[in-house]
Scaffold this motif. Structure first.
Motif, PDB file in Angstrom:
ATOM      1  N   ASP A 121       0.820  -1.216   0.000  1.00  0.00           N
ATOM      2  CA  ASP A 121       0.000   0.000   0.000  1.00  0.00           C
ATOM      3  C   ASP A 121       0.853   1.264   0.000  1.00  0.00           C
ATOM      4  O   ASP A 121       0.443   2.285  -0.570  1.00  0.00           O
ATOM      5  CB  ASP A 121      -0.937  -0.030   1.200  1.00  0.00           C
ATOM      6  N   ILE A 122       2.026   1.214   0.618  1.00  0.00           N
ATOM      7  CA  ILE A 122       2.951   2.349   0.481  1.00  0.00           C
ATOM      8  C   ILE A 122       3.355   2.484  -0.982  1.00  0.00           C
ATOM      9  O   ILE A 122       3.360   3.586  -1.551  1.00  0.00           O
ATOM     10  CB  ILE A 122       4.199   2.149   1.362  1.00  0.00           C
ATOM     11  N   LEU A 127       2.474   5.721  -3.580  1.00  0.00           N
ATOM     12  CA  LEU A 127       3.540   6.458  -4.257  1.00  0.00           C
ATOM     13  C   LEU A 127       3.411   6.341  -5.772  1.00  0.00           C
ATOM     14  O   LEU A 127       3.679   7.307  -6.500  1.00  0.00           O
ATOM     15  CB  LEU A 127       4.901   5.947  -3.789  1.00  0.00           C
ATOM     16  N   GLN A 128       2.996   5.180  -6.261  1.00  0.00           N
ATOM     17  CA  GLN A 128       2.831   5.026  -7.707  1.00  0.00           C
ATOM     18  C   GLN A 128       1.649   5.834  -8.231  1.00  0.00           C
ATOM     19  O   GLN A 128       1.689   6.339  -9.354  1.00  0.00           O
ATOM     20  CB  GLN A 128       2.686   3.538  -8.057  1.00  0.00           C
ATOM     21  N   ARG A 129       0.609   5.978  -7.438  1.00  0.00           N
ATOM     22  CA  ARG A 129      -0.490   6.850  -7.846  1.00  0.00           C
ATOM     23  C   ARG A 129      -0.010   8.288  -7.992  1.00  0.00           C
ATOM     24  O   ARG A 129      -0.425   8.999  -8.917  1.00  0.00           O
ATOM     25  CB  ARG A 129      -1.613   6.801  -6.811  1.00  0.00           C
ATOM     26  N   ARG A 130       0.861   8.712  -7.089  1.00  0.00           N
ATOM     27  CA  ARG A 130       1.323  10.104  -7.086  1.00  0.00           C
ATOM     28  C   ARG A 130       2.411  10.359  -8.131  1.00  0.00           C
ATOM     29  O   ARG A 130       2.382  11.371  -8.844  1.00  0.00           O
ATOM     30  CB  ARG A 130       1.845  10.454  -5.684  1.00  0.00           C
ATOM     31  N   PHE A 131       3.358   9.421  -8.252  1.00  0.00           N
ATOM     32  CA  PHE A 131       4.544   9.686  -9.071  1.00  0.00           C
ATOM     33  C   PHE A 131       4.666   8.771 -10.293  1.00  0.00           C
ATOM     34  O   PHE A 131       5.604   8.915 -11.065  1.00  0.00           O
ATOM     35  CB  PHE A 131       5.806   9.537  -8.216  1.00  0.00           C
ATOM     36  N   GLY A 132       3.727   7.853 -10.464  1.00  0.00           N
ATOM     37  CA  GLY A 132       3.796   6.939 -11.589  1.00  0.00           C
ATOM     38  C   GLY A 132       4.566   5.672 -11.236  1.00  0.00           C
ATOM     39  O   GLY A 132       5.184   5.548 -10.188  1.00  0.00           O
ATOM     40  N   GLY A 133       4.509   4.723 -12.159  1.00  0.00           N
ATOM     41  CA  GLY A 133       5.207   3.462 -11.958  1.00  0.00           C
ATOM     42  C   GLY A 133       4.241   2.290 -11.891  1.00  0.00           C
ATOM     43  O   GLY A 133       3.072   2.449 -11.543  1.00  0.00           O
ATOM     44  N   ASN A 134       4.752   1.105 -12.225  1.00  0.00           N
ATOM     45  CA  ASN A 134       3.966  -0.128 -12.177  1.00  0.00           C
ATOM     46  C   ASN A 134       4.853  -1.270 -11.725  1.00  0.00           C
ATOM     47  O   ASN A 134       6.083  -1.181 -11.754  1.00  0.00           O
ATOM     48  CB  ASN A 134       3.391  -0.461 -13.560  1.00  0.00           C
ATOM     49  N   GLY A 135       4.201  -2.363 -11.326  1.00  0.00           N
ATOM     50  CA  GLY A 135       4.942  -3.539 -10.922  1.00  0.00           C
ATOM     51  C   GLY A 135       5.179  -3.593  -9.429  1.00  0.00           C
ATOM     52  O   GLY A 135       5.127  -2.577  -8.728  1.00  0.00           O
ATOM     53  N   VAL A 136       5.468  -4.813  -8.947  1.00  0.00           N
ATOM     54  CA  VAL A 136       5.610  -5.045  -7.509  1.00  0.00           C
ATOM     55  C   VAL A 136       7.058  -5.017  -7.041  1.00  0.00           C
ATOM     56  O   VAL A 136       7.337  -5.237  -5.869  1.00  0.00           O
ATOM     57  CB  VAL A 136       4.979  -6.396  -7.122  1.00  0.00           C
ATOM     58  N   GLY A 137       7.993  -4.758  -7.966  1.00  0.00           N
ATOM     59  CA  GLY A 137       9.390  -4.722  -7.554  1.00  0.00           C
ATOM     60  C   GLY A 137       9.941  -6.120  -7.330  1.00  0.00           C
ATOM     61  O   GLY A 137       9.656  -7.058  -8.087  1.00  0.00           O
TER      62      GLY A 137
END
Length: 460
Positions: free
Chosen positions: A134-135, A139-149
């Motif tokens: 959820d963290i 952060l991905q909603r705010r700054f972009g990005g996809n995937g679980v790392g």
């Protein structure tokens, strides 16, 4: 001897052994008191000392105001503190190790040619991507990005993680908290996997969170002394075959595509071939890696070999490293000497990471609240506040940042309150996934308050 008699004798032997362990005197290892065995702890209330002053909670110095640049002579304005937000305390004075680097990377995220990466190390409190998913999502909603790392190769706990689906066979898992384990082979995740001929692992994203279902960059991390043939399939398509030559360093095998799932199969496996894990991510935005280790106190991070950490730093740079431990350290009988010994060992873990990631921000997260049944009802275990204070002292002495999660979640008996709201388990120690989503708000709000202060300081 029939089966019923054998079962009765075995149960009796187990009880006798546990009772014998219960009678053992206090055992210390490297200055730390080991947990006392108490097989009746669930039915006999512990004696609870409500006088917290008996813990001798140490005073902690106030952090300095972080400079907006690497030049510590630059005077920063006093930060704004939003109502209800527990702020991160930064003890770096603007030097490396504090939050400035992370905020700087977020500020310049659109011009970077890679994602901003976070490594989140923790114990069972974050196992299965609880809290961290959820963290990451916020952060991905705010700054972009996809995937679980980061995803371990074929870990037995993968079935508990709702942000991925994983199937595997032919892989033997080794982790730092269990023997046998060879620390000279350890990956940054404090695990390694030994593949048998034909071993395979298939991993897919899920729709559990909005950004967890797909990614466009997959990197497999391994080390091989004798070479290996890698068969890769993306989205169920025909396999591509690649021969991986032997090397003395960790290698990253990368592929780029719009991916929902990926599988790896290993043949012609040479000696000394070890798999670590895979990184499933976007090429921009924010990525958060979960490095959970059930039963860990965190200080074994100091034993990850420098050469392997250096390899990971080269292949997978991090902008923020979070260390969140303590549940396996604190108990109702711990002494101040235990905590002093503990932070001494944790300092070595911080310095080991800092050596390979000299520019990264480092954040120490305090132990969360943990409660227990007592004669007076459900109460916070004595020692929680003392340990969190010593963790803050450790952050100040290491000149890194500190987040008081115990305070942010509400302090004493806050875990009891979460249990009553069905946001935590009835062990009064671990969160449910809903509880992880709830606590992620505190992290995100603190990150964003610090980031907004950083932006204000450099925009003036």
């Amino acid at each position: 001897m029939n089966q019923g008699v054998r079962t009765f004798i075995l149960a009796g032997l187990v009880i006798v052994i546990l009772l014998a362990l219960h009678l053992l005197p206090t055992i210390y290892f490297d200055g730390m008191e080991m947990r006392h065995v108490n097989i009746l702890s669930d039915i006999i209330p512990e004696v609870y000392d409500t006088d917290e002053t008996a813990e001798a909670i140490p005073a902690v110095g106030k952090p300095t105001v972080t400079s907006p640049s690497a030049d510590t002579s630059v005077v920063a304005p006093m930060p704004a503190v939003p109502d209800g937000v527990t702020m991160i305390d930064d003890y770096s004075g603007g030097a490396s190790g504090g939050m400035r680097h992370f905020y700087e990377m977020l500020y310049n995220i659109k011009s970077l040619n890679r994602p901003v990466r976070i490594a989140y190390f923790g114990d069972s409190f974050i196992e299965g991507d609880i809290l961290t998913c959820d963290i990451r999502e916020r952060l991905q909603r705010r700054f972009g990005g996809n995937g679980v790392g980061w995803v371990d190769c074929g870990s037995k706990i993968s079935g508990f993680r709702p942000t991925i689906n994983q199937k595997f066979n032919g892989l033997s898992e080794f982790e730092v908290v269990k023997k046998p384990y060879n620390s000279s082979i350890s990956g940054i995740n404090q695990r390694y996997f030994v593949p048998a001929e034909g071993a395979c692992v298939w991993t897919s994203g899920t729709k559990y969170r909005g950004h967890s279902s797909g990614w466009n960059v997959a990197g497999l991390f391994l080390r091989t002394g004798g070479g290996v043939t890698l068969h890769t399939s993306v989205n169920g398509r025909d396999e591509t075959v690649r021969i991986i030559d032997s090397a003395s360093v960790v290698q990253k095998i990368e592929c780029r595509d719009s991916m929902k799932n990926i599988s790896y199969r290993f043949t012609d496996i040479g000696p000394d071939t070890y798999l670590y894990g895979m990184a499933l991510e976007s090429d921009r935005g924010v990525v958060l890696d979960n490095f959970s280790m059930r039963g860990s106190a965190g200080f074994t991070i100091a034993n990850i070999p420098h050469r392997i950490l250096d390899d990971f730093a080269r292949l997978r740079p991090y902008d923020l490293i979070i260390l969140h431990f303590g549940l396996n350290v604190v108990n109702e009988k711990s002494k101040v000497a235990n905590y002093k010994a503990y932070i001494k060992r944790m300092k070595r873990a911080v310095e080991n990471l800092r050596r390979s990631y000299p520019d990264a921000s480092i954040l120490i997260v305090s132990v969360p609240d943990r409660d227990q049944r007592t004669a007076a009802g459900i109460k916070t275990i004595a020692g929680i506040e003392s340990l969190s204070a010593y963790q803050q002292i450790m952050a100040s002495e290491c000149k890194v940042a500190y987040f008081n999660l115990f305070k942010a979640m509400g302090g004493r008996e806050s875990m009891k309150a979460l249990v009553e709201k069905k946001l935590a388990n009835k062990d009064y120690t671990h969160l449910s996934f809903a509880g992880g989503a709830h606590l992620s708000e505190f992290f995100y709000d603190s990150f964003m308050a610090g980031y907004d202060n950083y932006k204000c300081s450099i925009d003036k």
